[in-house]
Design a protein around this motif. Sequence first.
Motif, mmCIF file in Angstrom:
data_model
loop_
_atom_site.group_PDB
_atom_site.id
_atom_site.type_symbol
_atom_site.label_atom_id
_atom_site.label_comp_id
_atom_site.label_asym_id
_atom_site.label_seq_id
_atom_site.Cartn_x
_atom_site.Cartn_y
_atom_site.Cartn_z
ATOM 1 N N ALA A 20 0.831 -1.207 0.000
ATOM 2 C CA ALA A 20 0.000 0.000 0.000
ATOM 3 C C ALA A 20 0.867 1.261 0.000
ATOM 4 O O ALA A 20 0.640 2.181 -0.786
ATOM 5 C CB ALA A 20 -0.919 -0.008 1.219
ATOM 6 N N GLN A 21 1.849 1.275 0.887
ATOM 7 C CA GLN A 21 2.687 2.466 1.002
ATOM 8 C C GLN A 21 3.517 2.705 -0.253
ATOM 9 O O GLN A 21 3.679 3.837 -0.697
ATOM 10 C CB GLN A 21 3.572 2.352 2.234
ATOM 11 N N ARG A 22 4.036 1.635 -0.841
ATOM 12 C CA ARG A 22 4.836 1.798 -2.076
ATOM 13 C C ARG A 22 3.941 2.138 -3.265
ATOM 14 O O ARG A 22 4.319 2.924 -4.121
ATOM 15 C CB ARG A 22 5.657 0.545 -2.363
ATOM 16 N N ALA A 23 2.777 1.532 -3.342
ATOM 17 C CA ALA A 23 1.860 1.823 -4.452
ATOM 18 C C ALA A 23 1.456 3.289 -4.449
ATOM 19 O O ALA A 23 1.274 3.891 -5.509
ATOM 20 C CB ALA A 23 0.631 0.928 -4.367
ATOM 21 N N LEU A 28 -0.336 6.550 -10.914
ATOM 22 C CA LEU A 28 -1.698 6.090 -11.198
ATOM 23 C C LEU A 28 -2.512 5.820 -9.937
ATOM 24 O O LEU A 28 -3.731 5.740 -9.988
ATOM 25 C CB LEU A 28 -1.666 4.792 -12.026
ATOM 26 N N VAL A 29 -1.857 5.674 -8.797
ATOM 27 C CA VAL A 29 -2.543 5.302 -7.559
ATOM 28 C C VAL A 29 -2.878 6.567 -6.776
ATOM 29 O O VAL A 29 -2.001 7.383 -6.510
ATOM 30 C CB VAL A 29 -1.671 4.350 -6.715
ATOM 31 N N ASP A 30 -4.163 6.731 -6.427
ATOM 32 C CA ASP A 30 -4.526 7.936 -5.669
ATOM 33 C C ASP A 30 -5.044 7.627 -4.266
ATOM 34 O O ASP A 30 -5.565 8.511 -3.601
ATOM 35 C CB ASP A 30 -5.487 8.823 -6.453
ATOM 36 N N GLY A 31 -4.916 6.394 -3.811
ATOM 37 C CA GLY A 31 -5.298 6.078 -2.441
ATOM 38 C C GLY A 31 -5.333 4.583 -2.208
ATOM 39 O O GLY A 31 -5.221 3.798 -3.152
ATOM 40 N N SER A 47 -6.963 2.502 -5.007
ATOM 41 C CA SER A 47 -7.766 3.356 -5.882
ATOM 42 C C SER A 47 -6.871 3.867 -6.992
ATOM 43 O O SER A 47 -5.810 4.429 -6.721
ATOM 44 C CB SER A 47 -8.337 4.541 -5.112
ATOM 45 N N ILE A 48 -7.318 3.653 -8.204
ATOM 46 C CA ILE A 48 -6.558 4.108 -9.369
ATOM 47 C C ILE A 48 -7.200 5.397 -9.868
ATOM 48 O O ILE A 48 -8.431 5.509 -9.915
ATOM 49 C CB ILE A 48 -6.557 3.029 -10.476
#
Length: 143
Positions: A20-23, A28-31, A47-48
């Motif tokens: 989660a933290q790396r994504a 593209l990842v907003d949450g 969330s993309i």
Amino acid sequence: MTDADGTSGPLDTATLEVLAQRAASHPLVDGWAFRPDSISPRQLELSIDASQYPEQVVSVRLDVRWFEGGDYTFHYVESYADHSRQCRWDRHPKPDDPRAHFHPLPDASASVEPSEIDEDHHLSVLFAVLEWLETHVEDLHDT
């Protein structure tokens, strides 16, 4: 060790936290959030950012499950006003198919293809999937 559902052990929440933290550092990842909640998560939901997609795409998410034995599921769901499209990368025992396999778009059907992701490390798998998403977004804009 394999559970009754074919996965290798319980959900690895520590690894999901790292994912989660790396994504979250990816454009593209907003949450992210654990679902149904952080107390007893069953999956990590990324969330993309749908604003980077063509306007017909209403929402996008990537559901991640990573197990202590190293198996995983990355389930991509792209929603439109009247339908959705999905695909899934899995690594788990599956009779007659490779352990690492891909359920292609548009419906993540039961038929599978060998996965193009040839990685074992959780972050390598995550970023391989996110790289696929980047290419997919470019393809959607080109069609």
